[in-house]
Design an enzyme around this catalytic site. Structure first.
Site, PDB file in Angstrom:
ATOM      1  N   LYS A  70       0.857  -1.192   0.000  1.00  0.00           N
ATOM      2  CA  LYS A  70       0.000   0.000   0.000  1.00  0.00           C
ATOM      3  C   LYS A  70       0.889   1.237   0.000  1.00  0.00           C
ATOM      4  O   LYS A  70       1.766   1.382   0.863  1.00  0.00           O
ATOM      5  CB  LYS A  70      -0.842  -0.047   1.283  1.00  0.00           C
ATOM      6  CG  LYS A  70      -2.228   0.494   1.166  1.00  0.00           C
ATOM      7  CD  LYS A  70      -2.956   0.166   2.464  1.00  0.00           C
ATOM      8  CE  LYS A  70      -4.245   0.887   2.575  1.00  0.00           C
ATOM      9  NZ  LYS A  70      -4.807   0.776   3.928  1.00  0.00           N
TER      10      LYS A  70
HETATM   11  C1  E4P Z   1      -8.098   1.124   4.390  1.00  0.00           C
HETATM   12  O1  E4P Z   1      -7.433   0.798   3.456  1.00  0.00           O
HETATM   13  C2  E4P Z   1      -8.087   2.493   4.934  1.00  0.00           C
HETATM   14  O2  E4P Z   1      -6.858   2.799   5.481  1.00  0.00           O
HETATM   15  C3  E4P Z   1      -9.205   2.629   5.947  1.00  0.00           C
HETATM   16  O3  E4P Z   1     -10.405   2.137   5.372  1.00  0.00           O
HETATM   17  C4  E4P Z   1      -9.389   4.038   6.472  1.00  0.00           C
HETATM   18  O4  E4P Z   1     -10.552   4.072   7.261  1.00  0.00           O
HETATM   19  P1  E4P Z   1     -10.855   5.291   8.280  1.00  0.00           P
HETATM   20  O5  E4P Z   1     -11.066   6.518   7.467  1.00  0.00           O
HETATM   21  O6  E4P Z   1     -12.100   4.863   9.000  1.00  0.00           O
HETATM   22  O7  E4P Z   1      -9.652   5.395   9.178  1.00  0.00           O
END
Ligand code: E4P
Length: 217
Positions: free
Chosen positions: A83
């Site tokens: 990522k």
């Molecule tokens: C996943 O890949 C993301 O980092 C995550 O869904 C972010 O979610 P949040 O905005 O609730 O922290």
């Protein structure tokens, strides 16, 4: 639509995985902090448990360091998706890492133009953050719809991974729009099974059944 679980909580992933609800997992530095675990150890454990892609996020900000971190994370298991953030350096890292055959999830996407760049850089997944756009009074679902239109217009293979999912309605709406994947916390996925009329119906059936005086077993 594929379901990814947005957590580094191994027990929560295992519970959903046993039900066949887990097509992959996403983590980020905040979720690693919440788990209290070492990133390499917990990510390996998750990769051993789940067959699908497991996103592990780099923390460097320069492309060269992102690439080095990405290669180290990808060495954990074949089902790692590296990522990287949607910055110019992140796009450079995406291009190199995807060129080396690794799955890449480009995260922190908040505009259709960012998603277009990620697809051109060879991203396996683009992660638009629905909830965080809603938080600032924009419409996160509009972004999912815009990216769907753009990717379909040009036959991009990059999968739309709707992230920052906060409610069950987000999930149904993403499914209607045609997101390829949603990633949501375990509690949100489990609450998809709940409905007030289901609870009310069970209550009535239990009362009527008691009045019959019968038993099935
Ligand atoms: C996943 O890949 C993301 O980092 C995550 O869904 C972010 O979610 P949040 O905005 O609730 O922290």
């Amino acid at each position: 639509m594929k379901f990814f679980v947005d957590t580094a909580d191994v027990a929560a992933i295992a519970e959903l995985n046993d039900l066949g609800m887990v097509d992959g997992v996403t983590t980020n530095p905040s979720l690693i902090l919440k788990s209290g675990r070492n990133i390499l150890e917990v990510t390996k454990e998750i990769c051993d448990l789940v067959a699908g892609p497991v996103s592990a996020e780099v923390v460097a900000l320069q492309a060269d360091e992102m690439i080095a971190e990405g290669r180290k994370l990808a060495a954990i298991a074949p089902n790692i998706a590296v990522k990287v953030p949607l910055t110019w350096d992140g796009l450079k890292a995406c291009k190199v890492l995807s060129g080396e055959g690794f799955m890449v999830n480009v995260t922190l996407c908040f505009s259709a133009n960012q998603a277009l760049l990620a697809a051109k850089a060879g991203a396996t997944f683009i992660s638009p953050f629905v909830g965080r756009l809603d938080d600032i009074n924009l419409d996160g679902l509009d972004l999912i719809a815009d990216i769907r239109t753009i990717y379909d217009n040009y036959d991009f293979d990059t999968q739309i991974l709707a992230a920052s999912i906060r409610t069950v309605n987000h999930i149904a709406d993403c499914a209607k729009i045609g997101a390829d994947v949603i990633t949501a916390p375990p509690a949100v996925i489990k609450s998809m099974a709940s409905h007030v009329l289901t609870d009310k119906g069970i209550d009535q059936f239990m009362k009527d059944w008691a009045k019959t005086g019968q038993k099935i077993l």
